[in-house]
Design an enzyme around this catalytic site. Structure first.
Site, PDB file in Angstrom:
ATOM      1  N   CYS A 163      26.125  26.912 -25.302  1.00  0.00           N
ATOM      2  CA  CYS A 163      27.054  25.807 -25.496  1.00  0.00           C
ATOM      3  C   CYS A 163      28.421  26.074 -24.859  1.00  0.00           C
ATOM      4  O   CYS A 163      29.392  26.402 -25.538  1.00  0.00           O
ATOM      5  CB  CYS A 163      27.234  25.442 -26.960  1.00  0.00           C
ATOM      6  SG  CYS A 163      27.970  23.818 -27.083  1.00  0.00           S
ATOM      7  N   ASP A 295      17.599  29.835 -24.708  1.00  0.00           N
ATOM      8  CA  ASP A 295      18.691  30.630 -24.133  1.00  0.00           C
ATOM      9  C   ASP A 295      18.210  31.857 -23.364  1.00  0.00           C
ATOM     10  O   ASP A 295      18.930  32.375 -22.514  1.00  0.00           O
ATOM     11  CB  ASP A 295      19.639  31.096 -25.249  1.00  0.00           C
ATOM     12  CG  ASP A 295      20.347  29.938 -25.936  1.00  0.00           C
ATOM     13  OD1 ASP A 295      20.285  28.806 -25.418  1.00  0.00           O
ATOM     14  OD2 ASP A 295      20.965  30.179 -26.995  1.00  0.00           O
ATOM     15  N   ALA A 305      20.806  23.741 -27.654  1.00  0.00           N
ATOM     16  CA  ALA A 305      19.640  23.340 -28.440  1.00  0.00           C
ATOM     17  C   ALA A 305      19.054  22.056 -27.859  1.00  0.00           C
ATOM     18  O   ALA A 305      17.843  21.824 -27.917  1.00  0.00           O
ATOM     19  CB  ALA A 305      20.036  23.135 -29.897  1.00  0.00           C
ATOM     20  N   CYS A 338      26.167  18.598 -24.331  1.00  0.00           N
ATOM     21  CA  CYS A 338      27.279  19.274 -24.974  1.00  0.00           C
ATOM     22  C   CYS A 338      28.203  18.216 -25.571  1.00  0.00           C
ATOM     23  O   CYS A 338      28.984  17.603 -24.839  1.00  0.00           O
ATOM     24  CB  CYS A 338      28.004  20.104 -23.914  1.00  0.00           C
ATOM     25  SG  CYS A 338      29.113  21.278 -24.642  1.00  0.00           S
TER      26      CYS A 338
HETATM   27  P1  FAD Z   1      18.109  30.845 -31.091  1.00  0.00           P
HETATM   28  O1  FAD Z   1      18.106  29.542 -31.796  1.00  0.00           O
HETATM   29  O2  FAD Z   1      19.342  31.674 -31.141  1.00  0.00           O
HETATM   30  O3  FAD Z   1      16.863  31.660 -31.644  1.00  0.00           O
HETATM   31  C1  FAD Z   1      16.505  32.930 -31.165  1.00  0.00           C
HETATM   32  C2  FAD Z   1      15.595  33.573 -32.223  1.00  0.00           C
HETATM   33  O4  FAD Z   1      15.012  34.769 -31.704  1.00  0.00           O
HETATM   34  C3  FAD Z   1      16.355  33.961 -33.495  1.00  0.00           C
HETATM   35  O5  FAD Z   1      15.740  33.397 -34.628  1.00  0.00           O
HETATM   36  C4  FAD Z   1      16.283  35.482 -33.486  1.00  0.00           C
HETATM   37  O6  FAD Z   1      16.226  36.035 -34.800  1.00  0.00           O
HETATM   38  C5  FAD Z   1      14.993  35.730 -32.715  1.00  0.00           C
HETATM   39  N1  FAD Z   1      14.927  37.074 -32.116  1.00  0.00           N
HETATM   40  C6  FAD Z   1      15.936  37.791 -31.581  1.00  0.00           C
HETATM   41  N2  FAD Z   1      15.484  39.002 -31.191  1.00  0.00           N
HETATM   42  C7  FAD Z   1      14.157  39.034 -31.484  1.00  0.00           C
HETATM   43  C8  FAD Z   1      13.150  40.018 -31.335  1.00  0.00           C
HETATM   44  N3  FAD Z   1      13.417  41.229 -30.826  1.00  0.00           N
HETATM   45  N4  FAD Z   1      11.889  39.713 -31.731  1.00  0.00           N
HETATM   46  C9  FAD Z   1      11.602  38.498 -32.265  1.00  0.00           C
HETATM   47  N5  FAD Z   1      12.540  37.532 -32.445  1.00  0.00           N
HETATM   48  C10 FAD Z   1      13.794  37.811 -32.062  1.00  0.00           C
HETATM   49  N6  FAD Z   1      23.585  23.402 -28.685  1.00  0.00           N
HETATM   50  C11 FAD Z   1      23.567  22.046 -28.580  1.00  0.00           C
HETATM   51  O7  FAD Z   1      22.569  21.475 -28.139  1.00  0.00           O
HETATM   52  N7  FAD Z   1      24.636  21.281 -28.965  1.00  0.00           N
HETATM   53  C12 FAD Z   1      25.739  21.832 -29.514  1.00  0.00           C
HETATM   54  O8  FAD Z   1      26.681  21.122 -29.884  1.00  0.00           O
HETATM   55  C13 FAD Z   1      25.792  23.257 -29.659  1.00  0.00           C
HETATM   56  N8  FAD Z   1      26.867  23.840 -30.199  1.00  0.00           N
HETATM   57  C14 FAD Z   1      26.857  25.185 -30.440  1.00  0.00           C
HETATM   58  C15 FAD Z   1      27.949  25.754 -31.075  1.00  0.00           C
HETATM   59  C16 FAD Z   1      27.955  27.103 -31.380  1.00  0.00           C
HETATM   60  C17 FAD Z   1      29.147  27.699 -32.076  1.00  0.00           C
HETATM   61  C18 FAD Z   1      26.825  27.907 -31.043  1.00  0.00           C
HETATM   62  C19 FAD Z   1      26.807  29.377 -31.405  1.00  0.00           C
HETATM   63  C20 FAD Z   1      25.744  27.352 -30.386  1.00  0.00           C
HETATM   64  C21 FAD Z   1      25.753  25.991 -30.070  1.00  0.00           C
HETATM   65  N9  FAD Z   1      24.685  25.388 -29.400  1.00  0.00           N
HETATM   66  C22 FAD Z   1      24.671  24.016 -29.230  1.00  0.00           C
HETATM   67  C23 FAD Z   1      23.654  26.234 -28.720  1.00  0.00           C
HETATM   68  C24 FAD Z   1      22.328  26.308 -29.451  1.00  0.00           C
HETATM   69  O9  FAD Z   1      22.507  26.678 -30.792  1.00  0.00           O
HETATM   70  C25 FAD Z   1      21.412  27.300 -28.744  1.00  0.00           C
HETATM   71  O10 FAD Z   1      21.383  27.003 -27.367  1.00  0.00           O
HETATM   72  C26 FAD Z   1      19.999  27.229 -29.303  1.00  0.00           C
HETATM   73  O11 FAD Z   1      19.998  27.684 -30.630  1.00  0.00           O
HETATM   74  C27 FAD Z   1      19.022  28.059 -28.448  1.00  0.00           C
HETATM   75  O12 FAD Z   1      17.786  28.167 -29.066  1.00  0.00           O
HETATM   76  P2  FAD Z   1      16.911  29.500 -28.880  1.00  0.00           P
HETATM   77  O13 FAD Z   1      15.682  29.289 -29.686  1.00  0.00           O
HETATM   78  O14 FAD Z   1      16.805  29.838 -27.461  1.00  0.00           O
HETATM   79  O15 FAD Z   1      17.792  30.645 -29.546  1.00  0.00           O
END
Ligand code: FAD
Length: 414
Positions: A163, A295, A305, A338
């Protein structure tokens, strides 16, 4: 040491991992899927900006992991430690191994707090906060409410970060609260951005600059936070002209972000450290039975997200095609979104794909994303959290149903 085999293994039960499992099961309910996820809680991270702005209470952004795990999935509550793609195997932290026909990596990005000297000791005290941690976002709001005069610093590290708009969202919501309280004129607000522009897609910059001017924010580009001394309330930045030191009363820090170590050190990694996938099919460049999304992927989209919401059904459709011996059938267009919270009640809704191409979900006459809008605020504060928990995580692909390509993919064969 235990050994198990599943048709599909997903690494990570965050936004991308859970959404993909649900999209797969919607299409093929009998699939044998394991999700490797160590955490007890699942977070709606986009809500943390609202927590830092005093709009949401932190607990509404977290739910027990067991409540979001699809019931048909085997949840392996462990961390993945390494990959042996030549024998289709993942080794877990406890030494157990999992074998797969198809692997989907969705392990997110790592927040590298340690790259800023002194930050670890200061976070959560001395006016040092960050919306990038569930437990700290409420401290942001506490600081904003108590600050009546002095200096507030907001920082943005080099890309990539999740983000990219979140560093400035925190700043605008804080400024709005100070304006409301009648103290904005007594606070020196500075934005220190390691990058060279306010936002990577030009179309949204004029609306944001309007708020920068309105709030009287001092913009500093090419200014990278390198160290913090919490008790002395001093921050050090690296700039083209050398090091500068700034005193502060509060500082909102966004940490540098990198691929998780177990990914960067693995055979799956691209040079960047992220999983080396084709940016359209999301299939691994070298290992045809591996996909990545969210990500942790090497794609050049905005890490959000919203992007994961669009990618999950595409990975589901392409993964099933590959399981059936065919080539991937859908392409991802780089969509990410965003919602820039420029003030309480209004949002500039940035939605764009690869190359900065604008990809609005609504026609201009409903929401013109390049202008601050009340409807966009309702979307962020009411609709999107509901859509996340009840739609995206449950395999309902509202507005993101993938459309299979009519011609075979020229880039990847079965
Ligand atoms: P995550 O949701 O972070 O999930 C990753 C998972 O992998 C976690 O559960 C973790 O425990 C697990 N993991 C880590 N290591 C291991 C391992 N070794 N083995 C197994 N599992 C593991 N997005 C938007 O769309 N709009 C917004 O307004 C927005 N605002 C945001 C504001 C903030 C402050 C933040 C921090 C993020 C924001 N985002 C926003 C971004 C969004 O939250 C992320 O892009 C999204 O969560 C990515 O999803 P993901 O599944 O790739 O990662």
């Amino acid at each position: 040491m235990a050994n198990a085999t599943h048709e599909i293994v997903i690494i990570g039960g965050g936004s991308a991992g859970i959404a993909t499992a649900s999209s797969l099961l919607k299409r093929r309910p009998e699939l044998d899927i394991a999700i490797v996820e160590p955490a007890n809680l699942h977070y709606y991270q986009p809500g943390w900006t609202m927590v830092g702005g005093g709009v949401f209470d932190a607990p509404v952004t977290a739910r027990p992991m067991r409540d979001v795990m699809p019931s048909a999935v085997t949840w392996v509550q462990e961390s993945a430690a390494s990959f042996q793609p030549e024998i289709k195997q993942v080794t877990l932290q406890n030494g157990d191994t999992l074998h797969y026909r198809l692997l989907i990596v969705a392990a997110g990005i790592r927040l590298a707090w340690e790259q800023i000297e002194g930050l670890g000791q200061s976070l959560g005290a001395h006016g040092v906060t960050s919306n990038y941690r569930y437990d700290l976002a409420p401290y942001t709001w506490q600081l904003v409410k108590s600050l009546k005069q002095g200096r507030a610093l907001f920082t943005q590290p080099p890309m990539p970060i999740k983000c990219a708009g979140a560093p400035q969202k925190a700043m605008y919501l804080s400024c709005d609260a100070w304006r409301d309280a009648g103290v904005l004129g007594d606070i020196d607000v500075q934005f220190h951005n390691a990058g060279a522009v306010l936002f990577g897609v030009d179309a949204y910059v004029p609306a944001l600059m309007d708020y920068v001017d309105r709030y009287g924010i001092d913009l500093n580009f090419g200014s990278t936070l390198t160290a913090i001394d919490g008790p002395a309330r001093q921050a050090i930045f690296k700039t083209a002209d050398g090091e500068i030191t700034r005193d502060f009363d509060m500082i909102h820090v966004v940490p540098p972000q990198v691929a998780p170590d177990f990914i960067a050190d693995s055979p799956l990694a691209a040079e960047s450290g992220f999983v080396d996938v084709d940016q359209f099919t999301l299939r691994h460049h070298r290992f045809p039975d591996i996909f990545a999304l969210g990500d942790v992927g090497s794609m050049p989209n905005a890490k959000t997200a919203a992007a994961a919401r669009k990618q999950a059904p595409i990975v589901a459709v392409n993964a099933l095609a590959v399981l059936d011996g065919h080539a991937p059938v859908c392409d991802y267009d780089g969509y990410g979104s965003c919602p820039l919270t420029v003030e309480r009640g209004r949002i500039v809704l940035a939605e764009f794909g690869y190359g900065g191409k604008l990809l609005p979900s609504f026609p201009d006459w409903i929401i013109d994303g390049t202008k601050p809008h009340r409807l966009s605020w309702l979307l962020k504060s009411e609709a999107l959290p509901w859509i996340y928990w009840n739609g995206m995580l449950k395999g309902h692909e509202w507005l993101v149903k993938p459309k299979p390509r009519l011609t075979p993919n020229p880039r990847q064969a079965a």
